[in-house]
Design an enzyme around this catalytic site. Sequence first.
Site, PDB file in Angstrom:
ATOM      1  N   THR A 184       1.328  -0.848   0.138  1.00 45.01           N
ATOM      2  CA  THR A 184       0.336  -0.129  -0.416  1.00 45.01           C
ATOM      3  C   THR A 184       1.068   1.729  -0.012  1.00 45.01           C
ATOM      4  OG1 THR A 184       0.302  -0.018   2.527  1.00 45.01           O
ATOM      5  CG2 THR A 184      -1.582  -1.342   1.561  1.00 45.01           C
ATOM      6  N   SER A 212       6.668 -17.813   1.068  1.00 47.73           N
ATOM      7  CA  SER A 212       7.346 -18.287   1.874  1.00 47.73           C
ATOM      8  C   SER A 212       6.931 -18.261   3.151  1.00 47.73           C
ATOM      9  CB  SER A 212       8.453 -18.992   2.059  1.00 47.73           C
ATOM     10  OG  SER A 212       9.276 -17.782   1.798  1.00 47.73           O
ATOM     11  N   GLU A 261       9.622  -0.841  -7.345  1.00 44.14           N
ATOM     12  CA  GLU A 261      10.406  -2.044  -7.461  1.00 44.14           C
ATOM     13  C   GLU A 261      11.133  -2.557  -8.506  1.00 44.14           C
ATOM     14  OE1 GLU A 261       6.834  -4.478  -4.419  1.00 44.14           O
ATOM     15  OE2 GLU A 261       6.402  -4.184  -6.612  1.00 44.14           O
TER      16      GLU A 261
END
Lengths: 409, 409
Positions: free
Chosen positions: B199, B409, B281
């Site tokens: 977010t 994971s 990113e």
Amino acid sequence: MGAKPPLSPLAPAGFPELPEIAGVSFATTAAGVRYKDRTDVMLANLAPGTAMAGVFTRSATRSAAVLDCQEKIGDAPVGGAAILVNSGNANAFTGRRGAESVEAVTGAVAETLGISATRVFSSSTGVIGEPLAHDRITACLDDLKSALSPHAIETAAHAIMTTDTFPKGSGTTVTIDEQTVHIAGIAKGSGMIAPDMATMLVYIFTDAAIEQDILQDMVSALNRTTFNCITVDSDTSTSDTLLVAATGASGIRVTETNVGFMEGLRRVMLDLAHQVVRDGEGATKFVEVSVTGGASDAEAHVHAKSIANSPLIKTAVAGEDPNWGRVVMAVGKSGARADRDRLSIWFGDLEVAREGFVSPDYDEARAAAYMKNEDIVIHVDLGLGGGTARVWTCDLTHGYIDINADYRS
Amino acid sequence: MGAKPPLSPLAPAGFPELPEIAGVSFATTAAGVRYKDRTDVMLANLAPGTAMAGVFTRSATRSAAVLDCQEKIGDAPVGGAAILVNSGNANAFTGRRGAESVEAVTGAVAETLGISATRVFSSSTGVIGEPLAHDRITACLDDLKSALSPHAIETAAHAIMTTDTFPKGSGTTVTIDEQTVHIAGIAKGSGMIAPDMATMLVYIFTDAAIEQDILQDMVSALNRTTFNCITVDSDTSTSDTLLVAATGASGIRVTETNVGFMEGLRRVMLDLAHQVVRDGEGATKFVEVSVTGGASDAEAHVHAKSIANSPLIKTAVAGEDPNWGRVVMAVGKSGARADRDRLSIWFGDLEVAREGFVSPDYDEARAAAYMKNEDIVIHVDLGLGGGTARVWTCDLTHGYIDINADYRS
């Protein structure tokens, strides 16, 4: 251009056996428009009376060839017709010179075949912003004419490729009153290409006899659930073109009430559309997004496209991650109606979320195992109404970055 | 979660020196909501009378905390107020339990601080679809209360991070009638995260005294040209929240006619918005898309967003390729008005296309050299009218795929 990308892992075993279409012949040549040592021009010669229907990119910056096709497509089928396609140069964003090139090519084809230029449809695909060396194409037309053959559809599929990793073809036969009509088509496209922007080009042929306006209505309607339902990377080409030619050479008449023919044409269109996705740049997974329970079909389609275009979902599929939270996100951002607490999601047959919360049956290990499949189905039920949609896409991988971040040379 | 991603190459040299804001104190703690060995809860305590304004995600699947904030935001500023943020779990798509968690947290904060629960604003960021262990948060509230300090804004910026690679802060001072008011803000966000959806959260504080409705109008207006003009990957979070708190503790009154304050607030919002993009990113380039000559500002914005969200343009920037053909493509597909033959394009100061054709001055070597810069400006003039827009984004690299295709994971 960079190195030739490897064959898509989603490629079919080989080019399919296609039926011959009476009234159509093909020829190809290596004109050297841009590529070396491969064919790059395709000519399809169509029998007198062939009805032509088409669907084109809605881009506001569409190419000169697209504009020219759109102007001609509704005309009455007087005399013979032809389709001329070159690969290597898209002749897009080339200003007045672009239109002059289209005129030169279609005019020369018309003269060579003795038909009207208003019946010659052309496409160009490849690098954009560079003037098209149309003289290299017109210099080959006599050779192309003498090479025309009804058996050459597979070589035609090769000549229109840019960075496609395999040629795309599909065909079927339809029985009408105990007589058989044939449909065969070819396509090119793998999203966008290195070194530059590509196009999706599709040419479908049938020997059925159909009025132009009926054929156009069929193609426009079927396009909505086939080619308009695929996406590789959400980027729309300046040159997308779908042309359907009905030669009528079988003598078998098809009308708007012939459901069998519609269904045959739909199968060929959908098969070609799926092949384009299976050759999506860097693709390793084929993804079907199915949305049910929408407030309307149109809103279901908006959700399906939002899911299929989401970089986060496409990277999750690449990573074999059953990341249903990203599906929730894509539904939420789409702009179409959704109610978080009525939303249910399946990966394949596995329910992962039910009515706004993780499914009580959710098993991460089983979901992860499902994601290892090559073909993935993501199904969302919105719980609002009867609207449905299906869209097909591929995953987003390092291969896509490799292909598109390569510097042009 | 995968390995911690390396510091963004676009990160600033360090956290900035921020002015203290009278009437605001901060505390953070490691509550173990999901992360180990780091702070994950931030409490901001706000003086009585603090006016709160906010802007929130428009997602149809927004989180319980967002819905709760939206319900409270317009209320009159009676008594003290507080902001409570946890990272690690977004409490999104958690059905009725999500709303219960928000109620539990805001109720406990209200009780601890002796204020009304209608004045406690909360945010949650991190993994979605998992119930929030809100007991871990409420168990820390007494400790948080006793740790409150006006000097702790930098630690607050750390506690709200998920996969951000650096904490984001910005501040300024504004002089009004020879007196000084202060503005300081923090943000988190880097597009979307591994292992899950993230977010953008932004909290800005000022000691100016402003009526709630005036502050809300200012924030809504400024949001349009700051946070609403950034995009990392076109994917919209379920939890995006911007809260602005005006404590009034300086005693200096600001009204809608105070251009200096608006400009100061705009600077802080834009700086934080740019920092979010610089932590996008996988980002290696910061890209400004400037569109002029639009039929309207709104249509210019549609084109700018279409360019900034295009995977093909973002991969071309990553590959340092001055691929202006893809800019033409993105304008064409956007749906807003454009005329191919009036379109001009610049990379930085270099004109690459003029009125629908490659520029006569185009020099591929110079354009390629320009693309090696870390900050890139793409300017498009549509030649239609006076509409303008500016949008900021980053490139699309292998880093983005690495981060988002990693299996959870």
